[in-house]
Design a protein around this motif. Structure first.
Motif, PDB file in Angstrom:
ATOM      1  N   GLY A   1      52.422 -11.983  17.050  1.00  0.00           N
ATOM      2  CA  GLY A   1      52.629 -12.855  18.207  1.00  0.00           C
ATOM      3  C   GLY A   1      53.746 -12.376  19.121  1.00  0.00           C
ATOM      4  N   ALA A   2      54.527 -11.366  18.658  1.00  0.00           N
ATOM      5  CA  ALA A   2      55.667 -10.907  19.464  1.00  0.00           C
ATOM      6  C   ALA A   2      55.365  -9.602  20.192  1.00  0.00           C
ATOM      7  CB  ALA A   2      56.893 -10.730  18.565  1.00  0.00           C
ATOM      8  N   GLU A   3      54.088  -9.206  20.210  1.00  0.00           N
ATOM      9  CA  GLU A   3      53.749  -7.927  20.864  1.00  0.00           C
ATOM     10  C   GLU A   3      53.833  -8.032  22.377  1.00  0.00           C
ATOM     11  OE1 GLU A   3      51.958  -9.900  18.772  1.00  0.00           O
ATOM     12  OE2 GLU A   3      50.067  -8.882  18.525  1.00  0.00           O
ATOM     13  N   GLY A   4      53.928  -9.248  22.900  1.00  0.00           N
ATOM     14  CA  GLY A   4      53.912  -9.421  24.353  1.00  0.00           C
ATOM     15  C   GLY A   4      52.533  -9.858  24.792  1.00  0.00           C
ATOM     16  N   LYS A   5      52.469 -10.421  25.972  1.00  0.00           N
ATOM     17  CA  LYS A   5      51.194 -10.955  26.481  1.00  0.00           C
ATOM     18  C   LYS A   5      50.242  -9.810  26.799  1.00  0.00           C
ATOM     19  CE  LYS A   5      52.125 -15.577  27.503  1.00  0.00           C
ATOM     20  NZ  LYS A   5      52.380 -15.860  26.105  1.00  0.00           N
ATOM     21  N   ARG A   6      48.989  -9.983  26.344  1.00  0.00           N
ATOM     22  CA  ARG A   6      47.997  -8.941  26.618  1.00  0.00           C
ATOM     23  C   ARG A   6      47.180  -9.258  27.868  1.00  0.00           C
ATOM     24  NH1 ARG A   6      47.922  -8.918  20.797  1.00  0.00           N
ATOM     25  NH2 ARG A   6      46.329 -10.500  20.717  1.00  0.00           N
TER      26      ARG A   6
ATOM     27  N   GLU B   1      44.002  -3.116  34.552  1.00  0.00           N
ATOM     28  CA  GLU B   1      43.904  -2.008  33.596  1.00  0.00           C
ATOM     29  C   GLU B   1      45.022  -2.102  32.568  1.00  0.00           C
ATOM     30  OE1 GLU B   1      42.213   2.010  34.401  1.00  0.00           O
ATOM     31  OE2 GLU B   1      44.337   2.546  34.356  1.00  0.00           O
ATOM     32  N   ARG B   2      46.174  -2.533  33.012  1.00  0.00           N
ATOM     33  CA  ARG B   2      47.290  -2.683  32.081  1.00  0.00           C
ATOM     34  C   ARG B   2      46.926  -3.672  30.964  1.00  0.00           C
ATOM     35  NH1 ARG B   2      53.379  -4.757  33.678  1.00  0.00           N
ATOM     36  NH2 ARG B   2      54.094  -5.038  31.552  1.00  0.00           N
ATOM     37  N   SER B   3      46.302  -4.781  31.347  1.00  0.00           N
ATOM     38  CA  SER B   3      45.895  -5.781  30.365  1.00  0.00           C
ATOM     39  C   SER B   3      44.828  -5.213  29.430  1.00  0.00           C
ATOM     40  CB  SER B   3      45.362  -7.017  31.092  1.00  0.00           C
ATOM     41  OG  SER B   3      44.703  -7.862  30.187  1.00  0.00           O
ATOM     42  N   ARG B   4      43.874  -4.478  29.973  1.00  0.00           N
ATOM     43  CA  ARG B   4      42.801  -3.930  29.130  1.00  0.00           C
ATOM     44  C   ARG B   4      43.352  -2.887  28.164  1.00  0.00           C
ATOM     45  NH1 ARG B   4      40.279  -4.247  34.001  1.00  0.00           N
ATOM     46  NH2 ARG B   4      40.196  -2.009  34.371  1.00  0.00           N
TER      47      ARG B   4
END
Ligand code: FES
Length: 482
Positions: free
Chosen positions: A251-256, A262-265
């Protein structure tokens, strides 16, 4: 004569297919190989057991040759000890006999005779649940197409992207271990102890090949009379990871994000690659632990070779999935390791390390089954963004994952049947979740794909785990399996 439909002739282009059936009344599984040989304008079909009647070796990669004493007959030669089996009769020159099943073609549809003639309402109780061409082709990483991209990954992640290192991801560059492990369990332990994902993928391919071609035909993994084990066959509690891998709490990896950029993907694909790397280890870990754990169960259960064939296939699939995702990350200018990851999935492995029923339930029928619910949503996000390259890879992964959940269902059912006294699989699964999982199984559920894998709603609806959390968030179904 009862027959079950396999597919249209046009859907059976490969020379052989592995066909898995399940009984609708008892959940018993059966696997056969369907061979097709192109003839004069039409194909000749044969159907035979998928495993060798001698010691259970997988026959899907066996050679098919002309019978020495009958030019019109073809024989399957088992890769483990070279026993021959006629495709027409199942007979062998050794005196053993394999089962063969009649194949008929009607209106361009191919039907096979089921293993038993039991029926319900005039239909066979056997249902085809999976037909796959026998080709274990890996996704080959195109050799480095270097870094003209860089925009998304490099900008987004502050120069973390090491393009030169990432672009060299090619499992075929890794030589096999020397010496090679002598048992399948020793292969499993070697791969579990391998931190580098490239080497892990390469070794998984070598191990799968060695098992299927008969080079490695000893399972191993049993306890010695004094209760000890061969050190080469003792799996680690937690497989190592590269020092460069940045691990954070689940849960601490950061928002996906939702896949719109493209950054989100990249973040979504990176997260999936992390799960696939753990999934490779989970497949090898259950292979390594199963002989010992099953032998300790009431009924002193012995796992058949087919169990190992199934999970070797799962391991090879997961290695293929990691490769597909890594390839896509490279194409997008990133690579696996560029972002932080969590190790939450392995916590469930540690907690079920000594209980085979719980392991199959939690890893394969909770976490992996959750993947069946989540994958279509993820695929839709990528499709909406017009990212067809990723959609292709994610679709391959999703279809494979249905068969992995089915393997979990198959072998949990088998263990329940072999248990002394026999156990009810649904109640056993629910009890395992109740004791080994934290919180409610979260929907919405992909009922259709779960049903294909063997899970009716009776397995998962209204199910709440009441285990006390040992680490925040790690045993919850928020971690879809590979
Ligand atoms: S000949 Fe097939 S397992 Fe021995």
């Amino acid at each position: 004569m009862l027959r079950v439909r396999v597919a249209r002739t046009s859907e059976l282009a490969a020379a052989r297919h592995h066909v898995t059936m399940r009984r609708s009344d008892t959940d018993e599984y059966h696997s056969v190989l369907l061979y097709s040989f192109a003839g004069d304008g039409k194909a000749d079909y044969y159907c035979m057991e998928a495993t060798c009647p001698h010691l259970g070796a997988p026959l899907e990669n066996a050679h098919v040759e002309q019978a020495p004493d009958d030019v019109e007959d073809l024989v399957v030669v088992c890769p483990w000890h070279q026993y021959d089996f006629s495709l027409s009769t199942g007979e062998s020159s050794t005196g053993l006999k394999s089962c063969v099943y009649a194949v008929t073609v009607h209106d361009d549809e191919v039907f096979i005779e089921p293993p038993t003639l039991d029926e319900k309402d005039g239909e066979s109780v056997w249902q085809i649940i999976n037909v796959r061409p026998v080709s274990e082709a890996f996704a080959d990483i195109k050799a480095a197409e270097p870094a003209t991209h860089s925009h998304a990954a490099a900008d987004a992640h502050s120069g973390r992207v090491d393009v030169d290192a990432a672009a060299s991801f090619d499992p075929s560059t890794i030589p096999p271990p020397d010496p090679k492990p002598r048992t399948l369990i020793a292969w499993a332990v070697l791969i579990l102890n391998t931190a580098d994902p490239l080497t892990k993928v390469a070794y998984t391919r070598y191990a799968g090949d060695a098992f299927r071609n008969g080079e490695c035909r000893v399972i191993g993994g049993s306890e010695r009379a004094d209760g000890t084990m061969n050190p080469a066959e003792v799996p680690p509690e937690t497989p190592p990871r590269l020092d460069s891998e940045v691990c954070v709490a689940p849960g601490a990896e950061g928002k996906r994000g939702r896949g719109g950029t493209e950054r989100s993907r990249i973040a979504l694909l990176h997260s999936l690659a992390n799960i696939e790397q753990w999934a490779i280890d989970l497949a090898w870990d259950i292979i390594a632990r199963a002989p010992r754990l099953a032998a300790r169960m009431p009924g002193k259960i012995r796992m058949p070779v087919h169990f190992f064939s199934d999970f070797v296939k799962v391991a090879c699939d997961e290695a293929k999935h990691f490769t597909l995702l890594q390839r896509r990350l490279l194409e997008m200018g990133s690579y696996f390791g560029a972002l932080p990851v969590h190790h939450g999935l392995w916590q469930s492995a540690i907690e079920t390390a000594d209980d085979l029923l719980a392991r199959l339930s939690i890893i394969h029928l909770v976490h992996e089954a959750r993947g069946l619910d989540v994958n279509p949503v993820t695929i839709k996000k990528f499709a909406t963004a017009g990212d067809t390259r990723s959609v292709e890879s994610l679709t391959v992964i999703h279809l494979d994952e249905i068969t992995h959940v089915s393997a979990g269902h198959r072998w949990l059912t088998y263990l329940c049947q072999q248990h002394d006294p026999p156990l009810d699989p649904v109640n056993t699964f629910r009890s395992c979740v109740h004791h080994n999982f934290v919180g409610r199984l979260k929907g919405p559920f992909n009922a259709q794909d779960r049903a294909t894998a063997g899970l009716s709603p009776a397995w998962y609806e209204g199910l709440v785990g009441e285990k006390e959390s040992t680490r925040r968030g790690v045993a919850r179904a928020e971690v879809p399996g590979g």
